[in-house]
Every structure is written in structure tokens, then in C-alpha cells.
Design a protein around this motif. Sequence first.
Motif, PDB file in Angstrom:
ATOM      1  N   GLY A 181       0.808  -1.208   0.000  1.00 47.50           N
ATOM      2  CA  GLY A 181       0.000   0.000   0.000  1.00 47.50           C
ATOM      3  C   GLY A 181       0.841   1.258   0.000  1.00 47.50           C
ATOM      4  O   GLY A 181       2.081   1.206  -0.111  1.00 47.50           O
ATOM      5  N   PRO A 182       0.212   2.407   0.124  1.00 45.53           N
ATOM      6  CA  PRO A 182       0.905   3.701   0.027  1.00 45.53           C
ATOM      7  C   PRO A 182       2.002   3.911   1.066  1.00 45.53           C
ATOM      8  O   PRO A 182       2.850   4.791   0.885  1.00 45.53           O
ATOM      9  CB  PRO A 182      -0.226   4.718   0.211  1.00 45.53           C
ATOM     10  N   ASN A 183       2.006   3.155   2.163  1.00 43.34           N
ATOM     11  CA  ASN A 183       3.052   3.313   3.172  1.00 43.34           C
ATOM     12  C   ASN A 183       4.337   2.567   2.829  1.00 43.34           C
ATOM     13  O   ASN A 183       5.338   2.720   3.530  1.00 43.34           O
ATOM     14  CB  ASN A 183       2.546   2.847   4.538  1.00 43.34           C
ATOM     15  N   ALA A 184       4.306   1.746   1.797  1.00 38.16           N
ATOM     16  CA  ALA A 184       5.502   1.008   1.396  1.00 38.16           C
ATOM     17  C   ALA A 184       6.550   1.981   0.856  1.00 38.16           C
ATOM     18  O   ALA A 184       6.224   2.948   0.163  1.00 38.16           O
ATOM     19  CB  ALA A 184       5.155  -0.034   0.338  1.00 38.16           C
ATOM     20  N   LYS A 185       7.820   1.717   1.159  1.00 36.64           N
ATOM     21  CA  LYS A 185       8.879   2.638   0.762  1.00 36.64           C
ATOM     22  C   LYS A 185       8.969   2.778  -0.754  1.00 36.64           C
ATOM     23  O   LYS A 185       9.224   3.866  -1.272  1.00 36.64           O
ATOM     24  CB  LYS A 185      10.221   2.171   1.317  1.00 36.64           C
ATOM     25  N   ASN A 186       8.775   1.695  -1.476  1.00 34.45           N
ATOM     26  CA  ASN A 186       8.906   1.727  -2.935  1.00 34.45           C
ATOM     27  C   ASN A 186       7.560   1.867  -3.636  1.00 34.45           C
ATOM     28  O   ASN A 186       7.424   1.493  -4.808  1.00 34.45           O
ATOM     29  CB  ASN A 186       9.631   0.472  -3.426  1.00 34.45           C
ATOM     30  N   TRP A 187       6.582   2.381  -2.936  1.00 30.91           N
ATOM     31  CA  TRP A 187       5.291   2.693  -3.568  1.00 30.91           C
ATOM     32  C   TRP A 187       5.543   3.622  -4.743  1.00 30.91           C
ATOM     33  O   TRP A 187       6.301   4.589  -4.640  1.00 30.91           O
ATOM     34  CB  TRP A 187       4.380   3.340  -2.546  1.00 30.91           C
ATOM     35  N   ASN A 188       4.902   3.342  -5.868  1.00 26.49           N
ATOM     36  CA  ASN A 188       5.106   4.138  -7.075  1.00 26.49           C
ATOM     37  C   ASN A 188       4.009   5.205  -7.179  1.00 26.49           C
ATOM     38  O   ASN A 188       2.902   4.923  -7.649  1.00 26.49           O
ATOM     39  CB  ASN A 188       5.082   3.233  -8.311  1.00 26.49           C
ATOM     40  N   ASP A 190       3.782   7.823  -9.102  1.00 32.46           N
ATOM     41  CA  ASP A 190       3.456   8.238 -10.474  1.00 32.46           C
ATOM     42  C   ASP A 190       2.424   7.303 -11.095  1.00 32.46           C
ATOM     43  O   ASP A 190       1.453   7.756 -11.716  1.00 32.46           O
ATOM     44  CB  ASP A 190       4.726   8.273 -11.327  1.00 32.46           C
ATOM     45  N   LEU A 191       2.646   5.994 -10.937  1.00 23.95           N
ATOM     46  CA  LEU A 191       1.680   5.046 -11.486  1.00 23.95           C
ATOM     47  C   LEU A 191       0.346   5.157 -10.763  1.00 23.95           C
ATOM     48  O   LEU A 191      -0.717   5.023 -11.379  1.00 23.95           O
ATOM     49  CB  LEU A 191       2.216   3.618 -11.379  1.00 23.95           C
ATOM     50  N   ASN A 192       0.400   5.428  -9.460  1.00 23.35           N
ATOM     51  CA  ASN A 192      -0.848   5.573  -8.733  1.00 23.35           C
ATOM     52  C   ASN A 192      -1.607   6.813  -9.181  1.00 23.35           C
ATOM     53  O   ASN A 192      -2.836   6.797  -9.300  1.00 23.35           O
ATOM     54  CB  ASN A 192      -0.587   5.622  -7.227  1.00 23.35           C
ATOM     55  N   ALA A 193      -0.877   7.913  -9.435  1.00 25.63           N
ATOM     56  CA  ALA A 193      -1.520   9.137  -9.921  1.00 25.63           C
ATOM     57  C   ALA A 193      -2.190   8.882 -11.270  1.00 25.63           C
ATOM     58  O   ALA A 193      -3.300   9.368 -11.535  1.00 25.63           O
ATOM     59  CB  ALA A 193      -0.493  10.257 -10.036  1.00 25.63           C
ATOM     60  N   LYS A 194      -1.528   8.096 -12.099  1.00 28.00           N
ATOM     61  CA  LYS A 194      -2.116   7.749 -13.392  1.00 28.00           C
ATOM     62  C   LYS A 194      -3.375   6.914 -13.197  1.00 28.00           C
ATOM     63  O   LYS A 194      -4.386   7.112 -13.892  1.00 28.00           O
ATOM     64  CB  LYS A 194      -1.107   6.983 -14.245  1.00 28.00           C
ATOM     65  N   ALA A 195      -3.333   5.988 -12.240  1.00 29.23           N
ATOM     66  CA  ALA A 195      -4.504   5.159 -11.954  1.00 29.23           C
ATOM     67  C   ALA A 195      -5.677   6.020 -11.496  1.00 29.23           C
ATOM     68  O   ALA A 195      -6.822   5.802 -11.904  1.00 29.23           O
ATOM     69  CB  ALA A 195      -4.156   4.116 -10.895  1.00 29.23           C
ATOM     70  N   VAL A 196      -5.400   7.004 -10.632  1.00 28.54           N
ATOM     71  CA  VAL A 196      -6.450   7.892 -10.137  1.00 28.54           C
ATOM     72  C   VAL A 196      -7.062   8.687 -11.293  1.00 28.54           C
ATOM     73  O   VAL A 196      -8.292   8.848 -11.368  1.00 28.54           O
ATOM     74  CB  VAL A 196      -5.889   8.844  -9.062  1.00 28.54           C
ATOM     75  N   GLU A 197      -6.218   9.175 -12.180  1.00 25.73           N
ATOM     76  CA  GLU A 197      -6.722   9.932 -13.336  1.00 25.73           C
ATOM     77  C   GLU A 197      -7.564   9.048 -14.244  1.00 25.73           C
ATOM     78  O   GLU A 197      -8.597   9.472 -14.760  1.00 25.73           O
ATOM     79  CB  GLU A 197      -5.549  10.532 -14.115  1.00 25.73           C
ATOM     80  N   MET A 213      -1.100  -1.531 -13.049  1.00 27.95           N
ATOM     81  CA  MET A 213      -0.962  -2.506 -11.963  1.00 27.95           C
ATOM     82  C   MET A 213      -1.226  -1.845 -10.612  1.00 27.95           C
ATOM     83  O   MET A 213      -0.566  -2.124  -9.615  1.00 27.95           O
ATOM     84  CB  MET A 213       0.405  -3.203 -12.000  1.00 27.95           C
ATOM     85  N   ASN A 214      -2.210  -0.953 -10.602  1.00 26.01           N
ATOM     86  CA  ASN A 214      -2.757  -0.373  -9.378  1.00 26.01           C
ATOM     87  C   ASN A 214      -4.206  -0.842  -9.262  1.00 26.01           C
ATOM     88  O   ASN A 214      -4.934  -0.918 -10.258  1.00 26.01           O
ATOM     89  CB  ASN A 214      -2.723   1.158  -9.423  1.00 26.01           C
ATOM     90  N   GLU A 219     -11.944  -1.995   0.635  1.00 26.01           N
ATOM     91  CA  GLU A 219     -12.223  -0.899   1.570  1.00 26.01           C
ATOM     92  C   GLU A 219     -11.887   0.458   0.972  1.00 26.01           C
ATOM     93  O   GLU A 219     -12.062   1.493   1.613  1.00 26.01           O
ATOM     94  CB  GLU A 219     -11.489  -1.106   2.900  1.00 26.01           C
ATOM     95  N   GLY A 220     -11.375   0.480  -0.275  1.00 28.74           N
ATOM     96  CA  GLY A 220     -11.135   1.741  -0.981  1.00 28.74           C
ATOM     97  C   GLY A 220      -9.709   2.242  -0.956  1.00 28.74           C
ATOM     98  O   GLY A 220      -9.457   3.374  -1.384  1.00 28.74           O
ATOM     99  N   ILE A 221      -8.741   1.451  -0.483  1.00 29.33           N
ATOM    100  CA  ILE A 221      -7.331   1.862  -0.447  1.00 29.33           C
ATOM    101  C   ILE A 221      -6.614   1.264  -1.648  1.00 29.33           C
ATOM    102  O   ILE A 221      -6.765   0.073  -1.947  1.00 29.33           O
ATOM    103  CB  ILE A 221      -6.656   1.407   0.859  1.00 29.33           C
ATOM    104  N   TRP A 222      -5.816   2.092  -2.321  1.00 33.53           N
ATOM    105  CA  TRP A 222      -5.079   1.631  -3.500  1.00 33.53           C
ATOM    106  C   TRP A 222      -3.995   0.628  -3.100  1.00 33.53           C
ATOM    107  O   TRP A 222      -3.409   0.724  -2.030  1.00 33.53           O
ATOM    108  CB  TRP A 222      -4.432   2.800  -4.237  1.00 33.53           C
ATOM    109  N   ARG A 223      -3.735  -0.309  -4.016  1.00 35.34           N
ATOM    110  CA  ARG A 223      -2.711  -1.320  -3.822  1.00 35.34           C
ATOM    111  C   ARG A 223      -1.847  -1.466  -5.078  1.00 35.34           C
ATOM    112  O   ARG A 223      -2.317  -1.209  -6.186  1.00 35.34           O
ATOM    113  CB  ARG A 223      -3.336  -2.684  -3.505  1.00 35.34           C
ATOM    114  N   GLN A 224      -0.603  -1.891  -4.847  1.00 37.29           N
ATOM    115  CA  GLN A 224       0.293  -2.326  -5.922  1.00 37.29           C
ATOM    116  C   GLN A 224       0.843  -3.684  -5.510  1.00 37.29           C
ATOM    117  O   GLN A 224       0.518  -4.193  -4.442  1.00 37.29           O
ATOM    118  CB  GLN A 224       1.414  -1.298  -6.138  1.00 37.29           C
ATOM    119  N   GLU A 225       1.674  -4.286  -6.370  1.00 38.32           N
ATOM    120  CA  GLU A 225       2.252  -5.584  -6.049  1.00 38.32           C
ATOM    121  C   GLU A 225       3.771  -5.506  -6.018  1.00 38.32           C
ATOM    122  O   GLU A 225       4.375  -4.768  -6.798  1.00 38.32           O
ATOM    123  CB  GLU A 225       1.832  -6.646  -7.064  1.00 38.32           C
TER     124      GLU A 225
END
Length: 553
Positions: A181-188, A190-197, A213-214, A219-225
Motif C-alpha cells: 500500500g501507500p506506506n511502502a517505501k517503494n510505492w510508485n 506516479d503510477l498511482n496518480a495515473k490510476a487515479v486519473e 498494476m494499481n 475498503e477503498g485503499i489503492w494497492r500495488q504488487e
Amino acid sequence: MPRAADMLAYRTPQQFGSGQTIDRSVPMATPSGEFIPTPPTESQVQWEGALSNPSIANILYGAGEAAMSVLTSPAPYVAGMVGYGYGALTGKDPKATGVQFEQAATIQPQTALGQYYTEQVGDKLSALPPYLGLPVPKLGAGAARYAGQQYALPLAEKGLTMYEQGKLTPGFTPISELFIGPNAKNWNPDLNAKAVEMEKAGATPRQIWSETMNWKGPEGIWRQEIDDSGALFDAKTIQDTPWKGSVKTYEALTHPALYENYPGVQYYDLGYEATPGTLGSFSPKESKFKVGGGSTLSNPEAMKSTLLHEIQHAIQSKEDFSRGGNPEALPTIVSELRKQDLKPLEEGASNWKFAANNLGRSSSNLYMHKLDKLSQSENIRPRQITGLADFYEYSNQIRSEYGPMPKRAGAERDSWMRNAANYIKEKNIEKKPYLANYDNTDPKKQQSIYRSASRVMDKFSPDAFKYRETIAKYKTMVDLTPMEQYMRSGGEAEARATQARMNLDMEQRRSTFPEESFDRPTQDLILFNKQKLQGIFGNDVLQPTDIFSILYK
């Protein structure tokens, strides 16, 4: 022989490849080869990446770099041997990897471990007396060969044997796939912003996943792998621990990506699950994983799957994703969640219900005034009677009492229709006795009450609708068995999805939308996080009780 991973486990990044002198007063091993660990400091807990938890493969790689740096001429024996072991243990072609190591035998070390080993060899060589007359390269080659024979060769041979058998171990198995999730150090971001858009532009969740890959969890929180194709699980470490207590997670699980994204997880305790009927568990309060329960202790693949399940629970606690529980706790959780979800809707639903009652009474009073007026009118049009809301409910009784309605206009038909209006009025009073006092109400005031009630109902109808919907949802949940409630808890369903995606490669992950990996529809999941649990059980929700031992059964 001390484990190389143990010898390096408590060294900070500043002690590798930074030009600083290592404190020789900190023992790495006793003369007999037993490792004496020093307690980890706060900075060591933050140690990230491969340096913080060097795998056997990383150690071999660093040793190979050191050997290649020391030797001024090719050292195919040592470098090729290390390459064989590294290739085998990482699932690559050992022979091809060995050739690559041989061809690169003269390069300078690039990794911190390689620089560290080179420093150690250099210290030994610089201490030798110059009058021996032995060329340094030759002496270095001999030292490297000896070190390789004593330490690297057994590992390389073991890895190559496992590779040729078509498996990496009875113990070593690759680990893959975890939701972060967003608290991970290597959370991306930029890709998340693109997903939101993309979401704002109307793209479907599946389209968003395929491109970025977002994915937004239930519960509504974004995830990556995590891309963790190089991670390994040493099942034998757990198989050796049932009667010896626990180990640190990094001792059994080589997972640089996990430890880099969530520093400190590598120091969680990892032990044997002895609870009957339970495969594994995670205790946030104790920072402890347990695996190998039931019949899975002899099954590395099953233990790996269980460990992934429990690690996903640890990530959920760090990201405040929807949590898991166990069958014993879920009935209590469901009951209390029902109360929590209904509470903010109760006032609005109550206001709506009160207004609906006022609207119903005023509407009924106005209807009675209308019927009363018709029962005293002349020249009544047939539609004025047959168009009444409940005419057809009583039409047969009216015909039985007064005969069929006359077809021609006139006094006879007016009388019939007045009788019909009066009959319907009396029947309404029978059903709602309070209407007997309708003639004490002012029609104009009743109109005002009606309009006011309509406005209140419009205002609170969303709460009232949500309230009824929530009542129905929890009726379904309460009727489920405790085991099915457990299976539908959001954290448990996500942890099982992690297991289902365990052996997917990156392309398979991209083509497999995460919700396809869930074994329950995400819209039917029971969702609760730390805040909701605190509302149920108070602030101490992290204690290892039935509520939060996260037993995986």
C-alpha cells in the motif's frame, strides 16, 4: 561453521562499502565457529534491501566479486564454481551462470558484500611478509580457492544438485506476490496518480490494473504488487525449529523487496504453529509469524503459502487495510460492526420515519375530507369515484350493497356515487380508527403538514435507504456460520488471494485482475480495520487474543 547470513545480519550499511573501518571488537564468530549476535539497534532495524538480509545467493555473489577483484588473472575454478551455486539457488541455468562469472573474473566488485569480502582478503594479504617472494596474485588465487573449497563449494554443489533434480530444495522454494500500500517505501506514486486519473476518466478497474498494476481494494485503499521473483523460503529452517523455539524471519525467508518496503519485518519472530487445527498465525502484538501447523510441516510449498498469507496480514496492519480474524471472533465482530455501521444512520432514518408517519396521517386525513365532500356532492362524475385509490378494493361490496352503478347521469347515479364514497370512508375508519376524528382536522393545516413531511423525507431518504440496506446486509452476515464469516472477512479473503497468486510471473499478474484471485465476491466481504476494532474492543486491539491472532485455518 557459522551461517554467513548470521555473520552479516547485524551489520549496518555504513559498515559495508563506505570506506569506514569495521569495529573488530564486535565478534562475528567464536574460534569454534559459533556466531555471537549483537542486539540490533534502531538504525539496524531500518536496514533495507539485500544488504540487510543477505541471501545465500547474495553472499555467493559477493564472494565471487571478491575473488574476481583479488585475482589479476582469470580464476575460472572459483568464479565458475560460485556462478554454478548462484545460478542454481536462484533458479537460473547453473552452467550458463558459471560461464558468465568466469568471463567477468576481472571486474571490480560492485556490491557492498563484494567490497567487504575484498577488504577482508586485502587485509590478510597486506599482513604477509614481503620476503616470502610469492607473487600476490598467486597467493590471492590460492586463498580464494581455499575459501571457495571450504565455504562456497558445498553450497554450490547443493544448489546444483537441487537444480538438476528439478527443484530448489526439500526446503528452498521461490516466493512471489504480495499486495502493498501507500506506506511502502517503494510505492510508485506516479503510477498511482495515473490510476487515479484513469478512474476519474471512467476507466474500469480492470483497465486500470492492466495499464498501471494499481488496484483499489474492497475498503477503498489503492494497492500495488511487489516484484519479488528472486525471493526464497527455506522450509528446513522451520522444520528444525518446532522444539527449538523460533528464528528471525530473515533466517528462513530471503525477501529483499519485502524488507525494503517494510523495514523491520525481517526481525519478526518466525516459529512453529502448534495450535491444533491451525496452519499458521500472525500476532501483531508479538510481531510473530507461525507456520507449519497441521500436516504442513513436511510440505514446504504449503508452509510457504501459509507464510505468504500471514505476511499479508502484517502488511494489512501497517497499511490499515481491511483486517482478518478467526471463526471464534467473527460473530462478535459482525454484531458490533452492525451497530457501528447503523449508528451514524439512525438519526436520519428516525427523522425519515417520523416524517413518513406525519405524511401518512396527513394524507389519510386529506383523503377522508375528500370522501366526505364527495358523499355530499351533486353532479358527481363517475371518474371521481372509480378513480379513487381503493375503489376497486371495495367495488364488489358496493355493488352487492347498492347494486350496479346507473349508466345515465342524474339523481339516481349521484345517490349511488354518494353512497359509494361514504362506504369507502367507513371502511377506511375501520382500518385506521384514528381517522374517526378526521373532521376535527383542518384541511389547510393537513396540506401544510403534508408538504413539510415531504421535504423532510427527501432530505433524509439517503440515510433511510442506507439504513434499510445495512439492516438487510447484516441479516445475511449474521445468518452465516462463523467459519463462513471468517472466510468473508476482508483481510482473510485478501490473504487467500495472495496465496492464489503465489506462483504467477509478472505478465500473468498483469493479465490476472486481483479480484479474480478472490474466492468470495468482494462486494460480499466483511470489512473492518483497526479503527473499527478499537470501537469494538477498545484501544488494546493488538493483544494476541482470539480477536487478533489472525489464525489461518
